[in-house]
Design a protein around this motif. Structure first.
Motif, short mmCIF file in Angstrom:
data_model
loop_
_atom_site.label_atom_id
_atom_site.label_comp_id
_atom_site.label_asym_id
_atom_site.label_seq_id
_atom_site.Cartn_x
_atom_site.Cartn_y
_atom_site.Cartn_z
N ARG A 288 -24.60 30.31 49.21
CA ARG A 288 -23.69 29.23 48.86
C ARG A 288 -22.26 29.72 49.11
NH1 ARG A 288 -20.60 31.60 46.29
NH2 ARG A 288 -20.47 32.11 44.07
N SER A 289 -21.37 28.78 49.37
CA SER A 289 -19.96 29.12 49.54
C SER A 289 -19.13 28.19 48.66
CB SER A 289 -19.52 28.98 51.00
OG SER A 289 -19.60 27.62 51.42
N VAL A 290 -17.99 28.68 48.18
CA VAL A 290 -17.08 27.89 47.36
C VAL A 290 -15.67 28.07 47.89
CG1 VAL A 290 -18.51 27.93 45.28
CG2 VAL A 290 -16.87 29.78 45.67
N ALA A 291 -14.91 26.97 47.89
CA ALA A 291 -13.53 27.02 48.39
C ALA A 291 -12.82 25.74 48.01
CB ALA A 291 -13.52 27.20 49.92
N PHE A 292 -11.51 25.77 48.10
CA PHE A 292 -10.71 24.56 48.02
C PHE A 292 -10.11 24.31 49.39
CE2 PHE A 292 -10.56 25.80 43.49
CZ PHE A 292 -10.98 24.60 42.92
N SER A 293 -10.11 23.06 49.82
CA SER A 293 -9.53 22.69 51.10
C SER A 293 -8.83 21.35 50.96
CB SER A 293 -10.62 22.60 52.18
OG SER A 293 -10.07 22.21 53.42
N ARG A 296 -9.50 18.85 47.86
CA ARG A 296 -10.86 18.80 47.35
C ARG A 296 -11.47 20.19 47.19
NH1 ARG A 296 -9.59 15.00 45.43
NH2 ARG A 296 -10.01 12.83 45.96
N PHE A 297 -12.43 20.28 46.26
CA PHE A 297 -13.26 21.46 46.12
C PHE A 297 -14.44 21.33 47.07
CE2 PHE A 297 -17.11 23.29 44.09
CZ PHE A 297 -16.76 24.63 44.19
N LEU A 298 -14.80 22.43 47.73
CA LEU A 298 -15.91 22.43 48.67
C LEU A 298 -17.01 23.35 48.17
CD1 LEU A 298 -14.06 22.77 52.13
CD2 LEU A 298 -14.63 20.68 50.85
N TYR A 305 -17.38 16.93 43.81
CA TYR A 305 -16.57 16.53 42.67
C TYR A 305 -17.04 17.28 41.42
CZ TYR A 305 -13.81 13.44 39.68
OH TYR A 305 -12.90 12.94 38.78
N LEU A 306 -16.12 17.98 40.77
CA LEU A 306 -16.45 18.81 39.61
C LEU A 306 -16.39 17.98 38.33
CD1 LEU A 306 -14.45 21.99 40.64
CD2 LEU A 306 -16.94 21.76 40.60
N ARG A 307 -17.53 17.87 37.67
CA ARG A 307 -17.63 17.19 36.36
C ARG A 307 -17.96 18.26 35.33
NH1 ARG A 307 -21.28 14.48 39.51
NH2 ARG A 307 -22.95 15.12 38.08
N MET A 308 -16.93 18.79 34.70
CA MET A 308 -17.10 19.98 33.87
C MET A 308 -16.78 19.68 32.41
SD MET A 308 -15.52 22.85 36.44
CE MET A 308 -16.38 24.17 35.60
N VAL A 309 -17.30 20.55 31.55
CA VAL A 309 -17.00 20.44 30.12
C VAL A 309 -16.60 21.83 29.62
CG1 VAL A 309 -19.39 20.84 29.37
CG2 VAL A 309 -17.84 19.54 27.91
N GLY A 499 2.18 24.10 46.39
CA GLY A 499 2.00 24.44 47.79
C GLY A 499 0.88 23.68 48.46
N GLY A 500 0.56 22.52 47.93
CA GLY A 500 -0.50 21.71 48.52
C GLY A 500 -1.88 21.97 47.94
N GLN A 501 -1.97 22.81 46.91
CA GLN A 501 -3.27 23.08 46.31
C GLN A 501 -3.83 21.80 45.68
OE1 GLN A 501 -0.41 24.68 45.47
NE2 GLN A 501 -0.75 26.87 45.11
N PRO A 502 -5.14 21.67 45.62
CA PRO A 502 -5.75 20.53 44.94
C PRO A 502 -5.38 20.54 43.45
CG PRO A 502 -7.41 22.13 45.52
CD PRO A 502 -6.16 22.57 46.19
N ILE A 503 -5.53 19.38 42.82
CA ILE A 503 -5.13 19.20 41.42
C ILE A 503 -6.34 18.74 40.63
CG2 ILE A 503 -3.62 17.92 39.86
CD1 ILE A 503 -1.63 17.65 42.18
#
Length: 612
Positions: A288-293, A296-298, A305-309, A499-503
């Motif tokens: 698996r790979s994880v990143a932000f682009s 969005r989170f990839l 889409y992250l649905r976290m608690v 700097g353009g990072q996802p929010i």
């Protein structure tokens, strides 16, 4: 493998590095508080007035003591039987809060500082020939010291606001295992999805003999993916194991790990000297790979889409220590049933079994360093040391997708004004990325961002329409980040613009509701009934799903925790309203009822006596 053998094997405390021959030292220990710090060696202690159930801290009821007062020092002692043989013996401690000194048969083994990370001693040469072994532990834990990483442990006598009872001394499993003189000391497994490879680093301990060979077998759902043998050079093996690329997406996806399909690759390592098997270790990994682009989170190269608690990881009777491994599994099953695909473990380094179940059941996890609350030379030194140990312990878990060294400027209280505090956050961010270049990192979550791969916002506004007005598409991102100050804090520190990072909104909600009279409650907002809680949760979630700039959310919180009664579940893990209603709101418009029953069953660990 018989049932008793299998049960013992499945109880192994470190399930991503499993051996066969081990013994658990949890259970009844002799115990005493030493608040005046009278004793410096276990031989000075003639009477033990108390008994404690390890691994439960003396503050919690499950320990058999339940004393939540201030205690600077405590002592433990127990005996166990072990007859010496040709094997080396390693003594392991899962975690002791905060400074531990350890003796075996009155011989000092060593010490460890840091309340959340494991440590180990080779006790072979100290073992008594008689077979009876006496193990003693001294734990120092100043309850008023704000310069040590302590997370949610209160420095006031009684829990207040969002802080909880303290944890002193041993709070994770104590155990020992037998190994050969030459044995596998550590493994690091890292997926390289873009190259369809698994990075493998293996480190060998013991005399350096020529002719050592390491066999590595990778398999998935009964199919062998690789079965290779390597020469051990200078006690190390570093290899990238290439897998056959299936080519077509449908087949590639079968091998990928995700919360919806947590496919794991079983790993079996054997260390050989000629025809002699020296060591055998079982582990696992995942592709698996994880990143932000962009915004969005990839996950595995695709938007996710992250649905976290937010999960504090406390229990009423056992505090920071889980009652058992099944309690951790049950928590993850509840989180998934409520519609979430991830948790942010808040201000706690969780028991390793939590990550085992997250890996196997499918749950993404943010791991967060417990905070200190003063900024000093000592506090920074302690955080750096312990955070490095945390990453080293948990690097191999596919469920972990992001690291969080700081939360809400705790421990760096003047982050917006002082360069030294800014440099500290930046240093931890870059150190984290150095130790693990494969995962994103949030330097300081919530506000006052200086170094981050994701801009996290904590906003407990309980009015859905106001949240939409603040963060909706009628504003550009620059306006949002300069106009609003949730918690009274700037979202980005001057000189460190976005700097353009996802929010992502990484804390919100916090709605308190308790239906038991006389209960102390605390929350960011309050409701008077289960129906009102459900309605408010649904409206908040509807608003959050409509805000397009967010790549996900993290709701506060999973369970009530002592006086903080803003959980979706009570402290005993019963839901405060219908799980189906909760899941529909959590998932938003894309909710599918069938997903509620899709929690997979983890595959059994392989038999420890299986040969490659």
């Amino acid at each position: 493998m018989n049932t008793q053998h299998e049960f013992k094997f499945l109880q192994y405390p470190r399930k991503n590095f499993v051996r066969n021959n081990w013994s658990n030292l949890n259970g009844r220990w002799r115990f005493l508080f030493d608040d005046e710090e009278v004793y410096t060696h276990p031989s000075q202690i003639s009477q033990w007035p108390l008994e404690i159930e390890v691994p439960f801290a003396p503050e919690c009821p499950a320990s058999g003591i339940g004393d939540t007062g201030f205690h600077n020092r405590c002592w433990y002692q127990r005996t166990f039987q072990y007859s010496k043989n040709s094997k080396r013996v390693l003594l392991h401690f899962g975690a002791v809060d905060y400074q531990a000194k350890v003796w075996l048969n009155s011989h000092f083994l060593g010490s460890h500082e840091g309340g959340h990370t494991p440590f180990c001693f080779d006790i072979t040469d100290i073992l008594s020939e008689s077979g009876e072994q006496i193990l003693s532990v001294c734990a120092d834990d100043d309850p008023l010291d704000l310069t040590k990483p302590r997370g949610k442990q209160d420095w006031q006598k009684d829990p207040h606001s969002i802080w909880y009872p303290r944890t002193t001394g041993i709070w994770q499993t104590v155990w020992f295992e037998e190994v050969s003189e030459i044995h596998i000391a550590k493994i690091r497994l890292a997926p390289q999805l873009e190259r369809w490879e698994v990075g493998c680093e293996v480190f060998v301990e013991g005399p350096c003999f020529n002719g050592l060979q390491l066999k590595i077998k990778l398999s998935c759902e009964g199919k062998v993916l690789a079965n290779d043998t390597y020469e051990v050079v200078h006690k190390e093996v570093h290899r990238r194991i290439a897998l056959s690329d299936p080519g077509i997406d449908d087949y590639r996806n079968e091998l990928l790990w995700s919360p919806e399909k947590p496919t794991l690759i079983q790993v079996h390592l054997e260390l050989w000297k000629g025809e002699t098997l020296l060591d055998s270790v079982y582990s696992y990994t995942a592709l698996r790979s994880v990143a932000f682009s962009g915004d969005r989170f990839l996950l595995n190269g695709r938007p996710y889409y992250l649905r976290m608690v937010l999960d504090q990881g406390y229990w009423p009777e056992t505090f920071l220590t889980p009652p058992n491994s099944e309690a951790l599994r049950h928590d993850i099953e509840l989180v998934k049933a409520a519609g979430f695909n991830g948790v942010r473990k808040h201000q706690k380094i969780e028991d390793p079994d939590f990550f085992y179940w997250a890996d196997h059941l499918g749950l993404v996890v943010w791991e967060e360093m417990p905070s200190a609350y003063r900024f000093t030379h000592d506090s920074v030194e302690r955080i750096v040391k312990e955070w490095a140990e945390v990453i080293d312990r948990d690097l191999g878990h596919p469920s972990i997708i992001l690291w969080v060294p700081f939360n809400e400027s705790w421990g760096v209280p003047d982050l917006a004004e002082k360069e030294s505090h800014q440099h500290c956050v930046q240093a931890l961010y870059h150190l984290t990325k150095t130790f693990d270049p494969t995962r994103p990192c949030i330097g300081n979550d919530g506000w006052e961002s200086t170094a981050t791969d994701l801009l996290g916002i904590h906003d407990y506004d309980d009015q859905p329409e106001r949240l939409i007005k603040k963060y909706g598409s009628n504003h550009n991102i620059a306006d949002i980040l300069t106009r609003y100050r949730p918690g009274g804090r700037v979202l980005t520190v001057e000189g460190y613009p976005h700097g353009g990072q996802p929010i992502m909104i990484t804390e919100f909600g916090g709605i308190a509701f308790v239906d038991r009279k006389g209960s102390d409650t605390w929350g960011y907002s309050a409701v008077q009934s289960s129906r009102e809680l459900r309605n408010k949760y649904e409206k908040l979630m509807e608003a959050i799903h409509r805000i397009e700039i967010f790549c996900g959310f993290c709701y506060t919180q999973f369970t009530d925790t002592f006086q903080e009664a803003n959980g979706l579940f009570r402290a005993d893990r019963t839901p405060k309203f219908s799980l189906n209603s909760m899941a529909r709101a959590t998932r938003g418009a894309g909710y599918s009822r069938g997903e509620l029953t899709s929690t997979p069953q983890p595959p059994p660990l392989p038999a420890p006596d299986t040969e490659i």
